[in-house]
Design a protein around this motif. Structure first.
Motif, PDB file in Angstrom:
ATOM      1  N   SER A  60       0.811  -1.220   0.000  1.00 59.20           N
ATOM      2  CA  SER A  60       0.000   0.000   0.000  1.00 59.20           C
ATOM      3  C   SER A  60       0.842   1.266   0.000  1.00 59.20           C
ATOM      4  O   SER A  60       0.371   2.326  -0.435  1.00 59.20           O
ATOM      5  N   VAL A  61       2.092   1.189   0.476  1.00 58.78           N
ATOM      6  CA  VAL A  61       2.923   2.384   0.495  1.00 58.78           C
ATOM      7  C   VAL A  61       3.179   2.894  -0.931  1.00 58.78           C
ATOM      8  O   VAL A  61       3.340   4.097  -1.148  1.00 58.78           O
ATOM      9  N   TYR A  62       3.187   1.973  -1.910  1.00 59.67           N
ATOM     10  CA  TYR A  62       3.340   2.386  -3.305  1.00 59.67           C
ATOM     11  C   TYR A  62       2.212   3.329  -3.721  1.00 59.67           C
ATOM     12  O   TYR A  62       2.430   4.346  -4.391  1.00 59.67           O
ATOM     13  N   ASN A  63       0.990   2.962  -3.339  1.00 59.23           N
ATOM     14  CA  ASN A  63      -0.168   3.723  -3.792  1.00 59.23           C
ATOM     15  C   ASN A  63      -0.409   4.984  -2.966  1.00 59.23           C
ATOM     16  O   ASN A  63      -0.637   6.067  -3.515  1.00 59.23           O
ATOM     17  N   TYR A  64      -0.353   4.860  -1.642  1.00 60.23           N
ATOM     18  CA  TYR A  64      -0.742   5.987  -0.783  1.00 60.23           C
ATOM     19  C   TYR A  64       0.347   7.052  -0.672  1.00 60.23           C
ATOM     20  O   TYR A  64       0.047   8.201  -0.339  1.00 60.23           O
ATOM     21  N   PHE A  65       1.589   6.687  -0.949  1.00 62.30           N
ATOM     22  CA  PHE A  65       2.641   7.706  -0.946  1.00 62.30           C
ATOM     23  C   PHE A  65       2.314   8.804  -1.957  1.00 62.30           C
ATOM     24  O   PHE A  65       2.472   9.997  -1.673  1.00 62.30           O
ATOM     25  N   HIS A  66       1.856   8.404  -3.141  1.00 58.12           N
ATOM     26  CA  HIS A  66       1.572   9.377  -4.195  1.00 58.12           C
ATOM     27  C   HIS A  66       0.355  10.234  -3.855  1.00 58.12           C
ATOM     28  O   HIS A  66       0.217  11.352  -4.352  1.00 58.12           O
ATOM     29  N   GLU A  67      -0.539   9.720  -3.008  1.00 54.91           N
ATOM     30  CA  GLU A  67      -1.691  10.526  -2.599  1.00 54.91           C
ATOM     31  C   GLU A  67      -1.287  11.594  -1.592  1.00 54.91           C
ATOM     32  O   GLU A  67      -1.894  12.661  -1.523  1.00 54.91           O
ATOM     33  N   PHE A  68      -0.251  11.298  -0.788  1.00 59.70           N
ATOM     34  CA  PHE A  68       0.130  12.208   0.291  1.00 59.70           C
ATOM     35  C   PHE A  68       1.387  13.031  -0.008  1.00 59.70           C
ATOM     36  O   PHE A  68       1.743  13.902   0.780  1.00 59.70           O
ATOM     37  N   LYS A  69       2.052  12.775  -1.115  1.00 59.64           N
ATOM     38  CA  LYS A  69       3.366  13.376  -1.332  1.00 59.64           C
ATOM     39  C   LYS A  69       3.333  14.898  -1.468  1.00 59.64           C
ATOM     40  O   LYS A  69       4.357  15.561  -1.245  1.00 59.64           O
ATOM     41  N   ASN A  70       2.189  15.463  -1.827  1.00 60.22           N
ATOM     42  CA  ASN A  70       2.086  16.921  -1.954  1.00 60.22           C
ATOM     43  C   ASN A  70       1.688  17.597  -0.650  1.00 60.22           C
ATOM     44  O   ASN A  70       1.576  18.821  -0.589  1.00 60.22           O
ATOM     45  N   ASP A  71       1.448  16.794   0.376  1.00 59.48           N
ATOM     46  CA  ASP A  71       1.115  17.313   1.707  1.00 59.48           C
ATOM     47  C   ASP A  71       2.168  16.762   2.663  1.00 59.48           C
ATOM     48  O   ASP A  71       2.033  15.664   3.187  1.00 59.48           O
ATOM     49  N   ASN A  72       3.220  17.546   2.908  1.00 59.54           N
ATOM     50  CA  ASN A  72       4.370  17.059   3.663  1.00 59.54           C
ATOM     51  C   ASN A  72       4.002  16.599   5.076  1.00 59.54           C
ATOM     52  O   ASN A  72       4.485  15.570   5.561  1.00 59.54           O
ATOM     53  N   ALA A  73       3.124  17.335   5.748  1.00 64.69           N
ATOM     54  CA  ALA A  73       2.731  16.962   7.113  1.00 64.69           C
ATOM     55  C   ALA A  73       2.001  15.624   7.126  1.00 64.69           C
ATOM     56  O   ALA A  73       2.254  14.765   7.987  1.00 64.69           O
ATOM     57  N   LYS A  74       1.100  15.444   6.188  1.00 68.65           N
ATOM     58  CA  LYS A  74       0.349  14.191   6.125  1.00 68.65           C
ATOM     59  C   LYS A  74       1.252  13.031   5.739  1.00 68.65           C
ATOM     60  O   LYS A  74       1.096  11.911   6.237  1.00 68.65           O
ATOM     61  N   LEU A  75       2.214  13.302   4.847  1.00 69.25           N
ATOM     62  CA  LEU A  75       3.146  12.254   4.426  1.00 69.25           C
ATOM     63  C   LEU A  75       4.010  11.804   5.599  1.00 69.25           C
ATOM     64  O   LEU A  75       4.209  10.602   5.817  1.00 69.25           O
ATOM     65  N   ARG A  76       4.532  12.762   6.374  1.00 70.24           N
ATOM     66  CA  ARG A  76       5.357  12.424   7.532  1.00 70.24           C
ATOM     67  C   ARG A  76       4.551  11.616   8.553  1.00 70.24           C
ATOM     68  O   ARG A  76       5.029  10.627   9.115  1.00 70.24           O
TER      69      ARG A  76
END
Length: 485
Positions: free
Chosen positions: A64-80
């Motif tokens: 799932s990290v493959y898919n959800y990383f791209h959903e969160f990558k533009n929101d640094n706080a959410k990605l962290r």
């Protein structure tokens, strides 16, 4: 267009991604020197159990990290928050599972292996508990590897895997030398190496992303993960339960011979899996941009290339591995693996087809039917083994593997047709590998036993001729100066 950067990253991902698993292949000479076939077979049981623990602990976040990383990558706080929470969730799962197995592991092993052939003892303590710890640390490392790949951090991916490979090799070789013909060498060595790698990964990630547990975020992902987890558990049964089942019908030395042959050929798996991983993110990215989900000529080219690589690797492996085993393996028993090399190698001719028909499910995040497909497939495969094992031994296991692959490919193909348009070149993806498989299966008992070198060399020649004919149009248009630009 295939760029120089793509070729560079493909080489890195293929080579580095193979290193942790490739250690099993590179360590084979040491296993053969210091372990008898029956101890080698017993080691395979504990290794498989460690991978089962890894599946539970990973909880499919490696996927799932493959898919959800791209959903969160533009929101640094959410990605962290997402990345930190993933590793905390893995640690909590590890604590729960480790505690349960510490209490019930002995009872589980007693039930599973109570019918072991010739009264073989496969005990949970101490090696089973060490396998549990190894699986936990391997899970941490695997999720981190997926994260680095989806971030396209090829250099970091390379160095992390070199670290893991070096530690596994050093500790295992040292253990084998100090404790020859004893499980503590390979099992203890892998545990120590995995522990160091896992702790290092946790430290780096918490320093970079902080220590935050966002349960609502993780909970929102678990629905997808749980479906994939069931699929991965069934895949574990598909890939490793044959060794467990064999303990009830065959001497442990036969399990060791089978596992030895499989490990020799796993070099094919490592290369084609690494090659697939190198272009997989690009395939997912291309499909994500499509209004109508379907395969394209560009996507198909990746898998056509994968098929060609598989054909070359299979034929070369069938030719070289028996020669290498005859020349360098002197310990009694292991040469009995030679006749099984060609038959096991045939299974890898189906791998590119399997990768191709499985790809749309990940691209669409459509995992719902997979557990049902694989449950039926694995059930048929295990039943086939149970029927054939008593009479045909190792050959019965191999036939069951062929049956399983064919059922898997058919189910995956027809299961996605309504949601994803699949169009491909039949000759390149199906006819060429199937033709080679039939040639090997038919020729091996007729000619391969009496004239192995000539027959196996003929496989290579025919494989090259088939590829040249199938890809004749592409070969005419290749311009190396543009490829390497």
């Amino acid at each position: 267009m295939i760029t120089k950067k793509f070729i560079r990253n493909s080489i890195i991902y293929t080579a580095a991604g193979a290193l942790p698993m490739a250690s099993a292949i590179i360590l084979l000479p040491f296993y053969l020197k210091y372990l008898t076939p029956d101890v080698f077979g017993t080691m395979a049981i504990y290794t498989g159990f460690s991978l089962l623990v890894q599946v539970f602990v990973t909880y499919s976040f490696d996927t799932s990290v493959y898919n959800y990383f791209h959903e969160f990558k533009n929101d640094n706080a959410k990605l962290r928050s997402f990345i930190s929470s993933v590793f905390i969730f893995i640690l909590l799962t590890s604590l729960l599972l480790g505690s349960l197995l510490a209490i019930s592991g002995g009872w589980i092993f007693e039930i599973v292996f109570k019918h072991a052939f010739a009264g073989i003892e496969i005990l949970f303590y101490p090696y089973g508990m060490m396998a549990v710890a190894t699986g936990i640390f391997q899970a941490v490392f695997k999720v981190n590897s997926s994260l680095l790949q989806t971030q396209e951090k090829a250099s970091s991916f390379l160095w992390y895997n070199i670290l893991s490979f070096s530690l596994i090799s050093a500790f295992t070789i040292g253990g084998l030398i100090i404790f020859p013909d004893n499980l503590i060498g390979p099992i203890g060595g892998r545990f120590a190496a995995s522990a160091i790698s896992g702790v290092w990964v946790l430290g780096v990630n918490y320093r970079q992303y902080g220590f935050t547990f966002n349960w609502p975020l993780i909970k929102s992902i678990l629905g997808y993960n749980q479906t994939v987890l069931i699929y991965q558990l069934i895949q574990w049964v598909n890939n490793y339960y044959d060794r467990v089942l064999m303990t009830s019908y065959l001497p442990m030395a036969q399990v060791g011979i089978y596992d030895f042959a499989a490990k020799c050929l796993s070099v094919i798996e490592l290369v084609i899996t690494g090659f697939n991983s190198s272009f997989y993110p690009k395939v997912l990215g291309a499909i994500a941009l499509q209004p109508e989900k379907k395969t394209t000529q560009e996507i198909n080219r990746y898998y056509h290339g994968l098929t060609a690589v598989a054909i070359l690797l299979v034929t070369l492996s069938i030719f070289f591995f028996p020669i290498v085993i005859e020349a360098f393996v002197t310990k009694p028993g292991y040469r009995a693996a030679i006749p099984w090399i060609p038959m096991l190698a045939v299974t890898y001719l189906l791998r590119s087809m399997r990768f191709y028909v499985a790809m749309p499910y990940s691209a669409l995040k459509y995992a719902k039917p997979l557990p049902y497909f694989y449950f039926i497939m694995v059930a048929i495969k295990i039943l086939t083994m149970i029927v054939l094992l008593p009479k045909y031994g190792i050959m019965g296991v191999i036939i069951a593997i062929w049956v399983g692959y064919i059922i898997e490919i058919v189910f995956l193909f027809f299961g996605i047709k309504k949601k994803f348009t699949v169009a491909f070149n039949v000759f390149k993806l199906i006819a060429a590998p199937i033709a080679m498989a039939v040639l090997i299966v038919v020729s091996e008992p007729l000619l391969g036993v009496a004239h192995p070198l000539l027959t196996h060399a003929l496989y290579i020649l025919i494989g090259i001729l088939v590829l040249v004919w199938v890809y004749r149009n592409e070969l005419k248009t290749i311009d190396l100066s543009k490829i390497l630009r």
